[in-house]
Write an enzyme that holds these catalytic residues in place. Structure first.
Site, PDB file in Angstrom:
ATOM      1  N   SER A  91      10.287 -47.253  12.832  1.00 27.73           N
ATOM      2  CA  SER A  91      10.244 -47.260  11.360  1.00 27.73           C
ATOM      3  C   SER A  91      11.642 -47.439  10.778  1.00 27.73           C
ATOM      4  O   SER A  91      11.854 -48.231   9.852  1.00 27.73           O
ATOM      5  CB  SER A  91       9.633 -45.956  10.844  1.00 27.73           C
ATOM      6  OG  SER A  91       8.298 -45.829  11.242  1.00 27.73           O
TER       7      SER A  91
ATOM      8  N   ASP B  56       0.150 -40.835  10.740  1.00 24.66           N
ATOM      9  CA  ASP B  56       0.289 -41.254  12.133  1.00 24.66           C
ATOM     10  C   ASP B  56       0.199 -40.090  13.116  1.00 24.66           C
ATOM     11  O   ASP B  56       0.089 -40.305  14.324  1.00 24.66           O
ATOM     12  CB  ASP B  56       1.622 -41.988  12.342  1.00 24.66           C
ATOM     13  CG  ASP B  56       1.602 -43.392  11.764  1.00 24.66           C
ATOM     14  OD1 ASP B  56       0.496 -43.921  11.527  1.00 24.66           O
ATOM     15  OD2 ASP B  56       2.684 -43.965  11.556  1.00 24.66           O
TER      16      ASP B  56
ATOM     17  N   ARG C 271      -8.771 -45.591  13.002  1.00 24.91           N
ATOM     18  CA  ARG C 271      -8.346 -44.547  13.937  1.00 24.91           C
ATOM     19  C   ARG C 271      -9.254 -43.323  13.951  1.00 24.91           C
ATOM     20  O   ARG C 271      -9.485 -42.741  15.012  1.00 24.91           O
ATOM     21  CB  ARG C 271      -6.899 -44.155  13.632  1.00 24.91           C
ATOM     22  CG  ARG C 271      -5.902 -45.208  14.105  1.00 24.91           C
ATOM     23  CD  ARG C 271      -4.479 -44.888  13.780  1.00 24.91           C
ATOM     24  NE  ARG C 271      -3.580 -45.751  14.565  1.00 24.91           N
ATOM     25  CZ  ARG C 271      -2.272 -45.851  14.349  1.00 24.91           C
ATOM     26  NH1 ARG C 271      -1.706 -45.149  13.379  1.00 24.91           N
ATOM     27  NH2 ARG C 271      -1.542 -46.634  15.112  1.00 24.91           N
TER      28      ARG C 271
ATOM     29  N   ARG D   3      -1.280 -45.583  19.692  1.00 21.91           N
ATOM     30  CA  ARG D   3      -1.444 -44.137  19.488  1.00 21.91           C
ATOM     31  C   ARG D   3      -2.745 -43.620  20.118  1.00 21.91           C
ATOM     32  O   ARG D   3      -2.818 -42.450  20.502  1.00 21.91           O
ATOM     33  CB  ARG D   3      -1.364 -43.799  18.006  1.00 21.91           C
ATOM     34  CG  ARG D   3      -0.047 -44.214  17.391  1.00 21.91           C
ATOM     35  CD  ARG D   3       0.301 -43.453  16.139  1.00 21.91           C
ATOM     36  NE  ARG D   3       1.432 -44.087  15.472  1.00 21.91           N
ATOM     37  CZ  ARG D   3       2.710 -43.951  15.845  1.00 21.91           C
ATOM     38  NH1 ARG D   3       3.000 -43.189  16.877  1.00 21.91           N
ATOM     39  NH2 ARG D   3       3.672 -44.568  15.188  1.00 21.91           N
TER      40      ARG D   3
END
Length: 421
Positions: A23, A291, A322, A367
């Protein structure tokens, strides 16, 4: 490739050096590209997303720039290319990227003077961009979709003729990422004002600077999860206590789940240490840190801690949906989470029997692989499919897992006899 994962024998203790923050790296690269007389940056994240940004910034004279599955790169470059006079190209991505909406950002840029057209379906990549000097001005933006749109606009704001006065409508998701952007802009000499729901950036010039990218707080989430499930000791070498990263909130979240963070620990780094104190039920709003949600969902499910999580609306437009993906995979081990609209998910702690060790899918999502792998501590021999996906943010994850004592076998390898006991 797929891995069958077996946990370490005996006490779990390891030392980890995290990858650098993608990031921060991607923001640094855009700001550096907008800085007159800048030199190439060093000490950046080594991962697919940052590689995609570096490659794209070196290909601005190409007819087509393809960023693959790098969502941040797609959004930041849409704004960057639109503000660069003389640029004329098509910005494209993977098949999944072509399903990720970008209309909010394109509409915003058009209102500021940008020339952007859709090559295919309206509202989605690929985009045909003709760069020009943008006039800027005042803009109202729906801030409930993605903070990356806001950051993309803010970083090019100093180059606009009239600067930018950006009013944010609705609850701002991932606010810490906006703060990170403004802080990194300030480090490069660009001042801003964020008062109430309005951010103002006047016309200015970025200054050359030395960039220090921190260890990635998002990447350490898997290690917090492993510590919570193992009660061992994890020492992390390069976490910043005063980090500008929003996922710094991990320390406080996992404190509720029985992990104490000891700064300047005995092992010369940051020690993650098991604590007997766990909340009986956890309620968390992930609006600022979406996240982290997958790791915390899996941790709570494996520890048997009921939970109610909100602030998850942006997860549907990530590499995969997700929340849906975690629900699908945990159902394979008798854990049935309850989605609540597009913003929440809950679980009351009930588990059902399951008949075989799972083969977990990862949905082209880094992830998913990293949050599911620690389940091997409870269920030795699980299989994680398509392990290469971790390259997006943490290419060395599996090597670090091996160094921590995990055994990684080919996914088609039989379960060792010792794991059956």
């Amino acid at each position: 490739m797929d891995y069958r994962i077996l946990p370490p024998d005996g006490f779990f203790e390891t030392r980890v050096r995290l990858p650098l923050s993608k990031s921060m790296s991607n923001r640094a690269l855009i700001i550096n590209a907008l800085t007159p007389g800048s030199s190439p940056l060093e000490s950046l994240a080594e991962c697919d997303d940052t590689d995609a940004m570096l490659s794209a910034l070196g290909s601005s004279e190409a007819d087509v720039v393809n960023v693959g599955a790098a969502g941040t790169t797609m959004r930041f470059l849409t704004a960057y290319y639109a503000s660069r006079p003389g640029v004329s190209l098509i910005l494209d991505g993977s098949e999944r990227m072509r399903l990720r909406p970008i209309g909010v950002l394109v509409d915003a840029l058009r209102s500021l003077g940008a020339e952007i057209d859709y090559v295919g379906e309206e509202g989605f990549p690929p985009l045909r961009i003709k760069g020009k000097s943008l006039r800027g001005g005042s803009l109202s933006l729906d801030s409930t979709v993605s903070s990356q749109y806001i950051s993309a606009l803010l970083m090019i704001a100093p180059t606009m003729k009239d600067g930018l006065r950006l009013k944010l409508n609705g609850e701002v998701v991932s606010r810490p990422y906006i703060s990170m952007t403004l802080r990194m802009m300030a480090d490069a000499g660009v001042e801003s004002d964020f008062t109430g729901d309005t951010i103002t950036v006047s016309p200015q010039t970025y200054r050359k600077r030395t960039v220090e990218v921190e260890g990635d707080w998002s990447a350490v989430a898997a290690w917090y999860e492993m510590e919570a499930l193992s009660a061992g000791v994890v020492t992390v070498e390069n976490l910043s206590r005063d980090s500008c990263q929003g996922d710094r909130k991990l320390e406080y979240i996992f404190n509720m789940l029985g992990v104490h963070t000891e700064w300047d620990g005995e092992n010369g780094g940051t020690d993650l240490i098991a604590s007997p104190d766990q909340d009986a039920r956890v309620r968390i709003d992930f609006s600022d840190t979406p996240d982290l949600a997958q790791y915390v969902m899996v941790t709570c499910a494996m520890l048997g801690i009921p939970f109610h999580f909100t602030g998850l609306s942006t997860l549907a437009i990530k590499e995969t949906d997700r929340v849906k993906a975690v629900c699908t995979e945990l159902a394979k081990i008798g854990i049935f989470l309850q989605p609540e609209g597009n913003d929440g998910v809950s679980w009351e702690g009930q588990r059902r029997p399951f008949s075989e060790l799972p083969r977990f899918d990862t949905y082209d999502d880094h992830r998913m692989a990293m949050c599911l792998a620690p389940i091997a501590i409870f269920l030795p021999g699980i299989i994680v499919n398509d392990i290469e996906v971790v390259g997006k943010s943490y290419p060395g994850f599996w090597d670090d897992l091996r160094a921590a004592g995990f055994t990684l076998l080919d996914g088609d390898a039989p379960l060792p006899d010792s794991a059956d006991e």
